[in-house]
Write a protein that holds these residues in place. Structure first.
Motif, mmCIF file in Angstrom:
data_model
loop_
_atom_site.group_PDB
_atom_site.id
_atom_site.type_symbol
_atom_site.label_atom_id
_atom_site.label_comp_id
_atom_site.label_asym_id
_atom_site.label_seq_id
_atom_site.Cartn_x
_atom_site.Cartn_y
_atom_site.Cartn_z
ATOM 1 N N GLU A 1 1.088 1.426 -3.910
ATOM 2 C CA GLU A 1 -0.269 1.950 -3.629
ATOM 3 C C GLU A 1 -1.339 0.949 -4.091
ATOM 4 O O GLU A 1 -2.275 1.281 -4.819
ATOM 5 N N HIS A 2 -1.149 -0.294 -3.688
ATOM 6 C CA HIS A 2 -2.101 -1.398 -3.974
ATOM 7 C C HIS A 2 -2.326 -1.606 -5.477
ATOM 8 O O HIS A 2 -3.391 -2.044 -5.892
ATOM 9 N N GLY B 1 0.840 -1.199 0.000
ATOM 10 C CA GLY B 1 0.000 0.000 0.000
ATOM 11 C C GLY B 1 0.876 1.250 0.000
ATOM 12 O O GLY B 1 0.412 2.375 -0.150
#
Ligand SMILES: O=P(O)(O)OC[C@H]1O[C@H](O[C@H]2O[C@H](CO)[C@@H](O)[C@H](O)[C@H]2O)[C@H](O)[C@@H](O)[C@@H]1O
Length: 759
Positions: free
Chosen positions: A657-658, A636
């Motif tokens: 960021e996923h 993430g």
């Protein structure tokens, strides 16, 4: 060092029990032993600890409490012991709530010492005659466990009294806690001797036995166990001063159902679980559940009740009737206010008498008319505090009698010796008002007993020749700090700490019209009759069965040493990864894709330095250098820090960021999701998050390229959760027309682009 040795208390226990010359005695042959498991620290327990089927199909309830609900006597001439069940005790009466085909087995201590040479014979007799299993605690263990740790430490603390200085209660003493652990282990062992069927339910009672659930679950992972706390549960601010606070909470959470007398006590428990253990709870279809390692531990809020039938039959006894007449003759023309309390520092006996003193001072017309009859049951334990409370009550009573009494009028009558139960019943019948002025009490069933007795019966009506409707009245004065107070809406509720308040209530009680007394009585009687002891037990039993049914469709594993032992429940489809299978599949594969989570997987969640170690970098490079492998770190976190950290991993893929940002190798370009192109919504969300950050100490905003995240893991748990809930609502309202979603995660609130699904 104490702390180091502490986690192994359970093990110490097994050995140290012999310090007290307590060989664990085997049960009479009528009780069969289950096949218990005590395996390694991490093991699958599913099915492994199922106990064998017993020949009988009787459903059994094993009720464990500090003391067995019976009276015992020894004929000194013959040496014969005799035992009589005490039908006036709640533990006996609760049987009425269980289905008729249930067998109830009691486990607990006798309130006398039995010489080791007699213990086997006494066990046989108790089991044969009363289905009771005694726990014989040696005298020194009983002293340390009950009289010292329970009565001098836990009892005051659970009633909100802190040992701030030495003469105000006993300071925490770890050796006494160890006695508590040992005693609880003995109780649990005895319970386990009685458990033979998977259908058996164990119901553990009160604060003396709070560690029993852990010992039971350690022995039998799928045991069905309920716990009911009869005492108050203090506010988290008091509870968290207890040095063994976590161990006790964790043990209670090893039960399936935990019962409290009132919502306040349950609320305090929940707040301890959330503040001290970080656990979440929610109400599902009216039942409160705490999530604890995959298990849902249910909470039950239901106050105990009285046995109306038993009280009614006591009312009918000729001895009761004649005692009623005797009391009425003595107090004819007077207004009798009754108090019935154990001799205990929390019962507020002196405060009650001070209230009467003020009433008589302020209201001369009541002098010669109002009498408080205070029955004081002998204390169950000894201590300087009890002695002081007793002396104080005697001296206040004396002062009032000296000031306002006369040759034929004593405003305070203290009955400070044991009286038979029927006499107590007679006092209830003959008293105009009953006052409970405890400064703290779990429940207190005295007002309920009084209400039933004031309802009386036809014989009492006849005996008095009174008009029936004039008899069925009752007036109650009840402290706000006792568990029964919320249920008694027709009582005068008082703050026992305010002498004026008590005096005012006493005055109001003397000033009621007959109509009001009848109305108040009827209201209470209806409630007490319908919420009797059987109702309480039945309701607890049904909730326990429901909870256990939901619980055990899951796969259970165990972990944790000593008092940290717990069961972890996972979904039925969960399979533990087999290393052998994994290794052989890995070897066989020609192409492998490996996705690795970062925080909590590649670096420990707890470590402050979040950068990868040199060892980790080398492992990742080894994996990446195998041409059969495609390796990705999925996180993430933002691409800048991941780029920096993995700069030396040439062939490592990164999903930052996923997955909004993906890079297949160090030399490759970043692929950016088109969803990140619009970020105007940040201009709306950021200032709102900023306000919540300013007003919530410990919170912070993480500003990502794709998302905004509000973190509250370092805030006060309850306040942070409350603010998070509010923030979600606030953001949802203002961002309703933006292409984003607002989500609440584990101690975070996140706003990120909405992924459009094509239908
Ligand atoms: O003094 P203990 O041996 O430690 O026992 C504690 C008390 O237990 C019983 O009272 C508790 O349960 C009652 C029924 O639920 C409740 O009404 C009361 O408020 C609780 O404190 C027992 O009745 C008391 O005499 C004991 O002191």
């Amino acid at each position: 060092m104490v702390l180091n040795s502490y986690p192994n208390l359970l093990d110490i226990c097994g050995e140290d029990v012999s310090d007290f010359q307590q060989p664990l005695r085997s049960l009479p042959c009528t009780v069969t032993s289950p096949s218990n498991t005590s395996g390694p620290d991490w093991e699958s327990s599913n099915g492994s600890d199922l106990v064998g089927s017993a020949p009988s199909c009787l459903k059994r309830k094993i009720v464990a409490a500090n003391f067995l609900p019976l009276n015992c006597m020894k004929d000194e001439a013959t040496g014969e012991w005799s035992f009589v069940m005490d039908d006036n005790q709640l533990l006996v009466q609760l049987k009425d709530g269980f289905p008729i085909d249930n067998e109830v087995i009691y486990v607990g201590s006798l309130n006398v010492q039995v010489h080791p040479s007699e213990q086997d014979q006494v066990s046989q007799k108790l089991f044969k005659e009363h289905i009771c299993i005694p726990t014989f605690l040696p005298a020194d263990l009983q002293q340390q466990f009950y009289h010292r740790f329970c009565k001098q430490h836990l009892w005051p603390l659970f009633h909100y009294m802190l040992p701030v200085c030495h003469d105000k209660g006993e300071l925490f003493d770890r050796s006494l806690f160890q006695a508590y652990v040992r005693a609880n282990k003995i109780f649990a062992d005895k319970v386990m001797e009685a458990v033979t069927l998977n259908d058996d339910y164990v119901w553990v009672h009160d604060y003396h036995l709070m560690l029993v659930p852990t010992f039971l679950r350690k022995k039998l992972h799928q045991i069905k166990v309920g716990f009911f706390l009869h005492s108050p549960f203090p506010s988290s601010e008091i509870y968290r001063t207890l040095p063994v606070r976590d161990e006790i909470l964790k043990s209670l959470l090893n039960a399936d159902l935990i019962g409290f007398q009132t919502f306040d006590y349950a609320r305090h428990f929940l707040s301890c679980c959330s503040r001290l253990l970080g656990l979440n709870y929610e109400s599902k279809r009216g039942h409160i559940g705490i999530e604890y390692f995959g298990r849902t531990v249910s909470l039950k809020i239901l106050a105990a009740g009285v046995h109306v039938g038993r009280l009614e039959s006591m009312l009918k006894l000729p001895a009761t009737m004649s005692k009623v007449q005797e009391i009425e003759n003595i107090y004819r023309g007077k207004l009798v206010i009754l108090g019935v309390d154990d001799m205990d520092i929390f019962k507020g006996i002196s405060l009650k008498l001070l209230g009467l003193e003020l009433l008589l001072k302020r209201t001369p017309k009541l002098r010669g008319k109002v009498v408080i009859v205070q029955i004081v049951n002998p204390a169950r334990s000894i201590g300087k505090d009890i002695e002081e409370a007793n002396n104080e009550a005697i001296s206040v009573a004396q002062r009032i009698n000296d000031t306002y009494g006369s040759a034929n009028y004593r405003p305070v009558v203290l009955i400070d010796y044991l009286i038979p139960f029927y006499e107590k019943i007679a006092y209830y019948v003959a008293s105009d008002c009953c006052i409970v002025n405890a400064v703290r009490d779990g429940m207190n069933l005295i007002p309920y007993e009084y209400t039933v007795c004031r309802q009386g019966n036809e014989e009492i009506d006849k005996l008095r020749g009174a008009d029936k409707s004039s008899l069925h009245t009752s007036t109650l004065i009840v402290s706000e700090f006792v568990g029964c107070s919320p249920s008694l809406s027709g009582a005068f509720r008082v703050n026992p700490w305010s002498v004026e308040d008590v005096a005012d209530a006493l005055y109001s009680a003397t000033d009621l019209t007959q109509y009001e007394k009848i109305q108040r009585h009827e209201k209470h009687y209806r409630y007490v009759k319908s919420h009797d002891v059987a109702y309480w037990a039945r309701s607890f039993d049904q909730d326990l069965q429901r909870t256990c049914k939901e619980q055990y469709s899951r796969r259970c594993w165990t972990t944790g040493f000593g008092l940290n032992f717990r069961v972890i429940a996972l979904s039925p489809g969960f399979r533990r990864l087999s290393l052998e299978l994994f290794a052989s599949s890995y070897k066989k594969a020609n192409k492998r894709v490996i996705f690795l989570d970062y925080d909590g997987t590649l670096v420990p969640q707890s470590s402050l330095n979040k950068a990868p170690s040199a060892e980790l970098i080398s492992i990742l490079n080894n994996l990446c250098n195998d041409t059969k492998n495609i390796v990705f770190v999925v996180s993430g976190r933002g691409r800048n820090s991941l780029c920096e950290w993995f700069d030396s991993c040439e062939n490592l893929g990164i999903a930052a960021e996923h997955g909004y940002f993906i890079r297949w190798s160090r030399a490759a370009e970043w692929e950016v999701s088109s969803l990140c192109q619009c970020s105007e919504w940040k201009l709306i969300a950021d200032p709102i998050m900023h306000v919540y950050t300013e007003t919530t100490d410990g919170s912070s905003i993480e500003r990502k390229e794709s998302a905004l995240v509000w973190h509250y893991q370092n805030t006060d748990h309850d306040f942070g959760s409350c603010q998070a809930k509010e923030l979600v609502g606030h953001l949802e309202r203002v961002l309703a027309n933006e292409p984003v979603v607002v989500k609440r995660g584990h101690q975070i609130v996140e706003v990120k682009p909405r992924v459009c699904t094509i239908s």
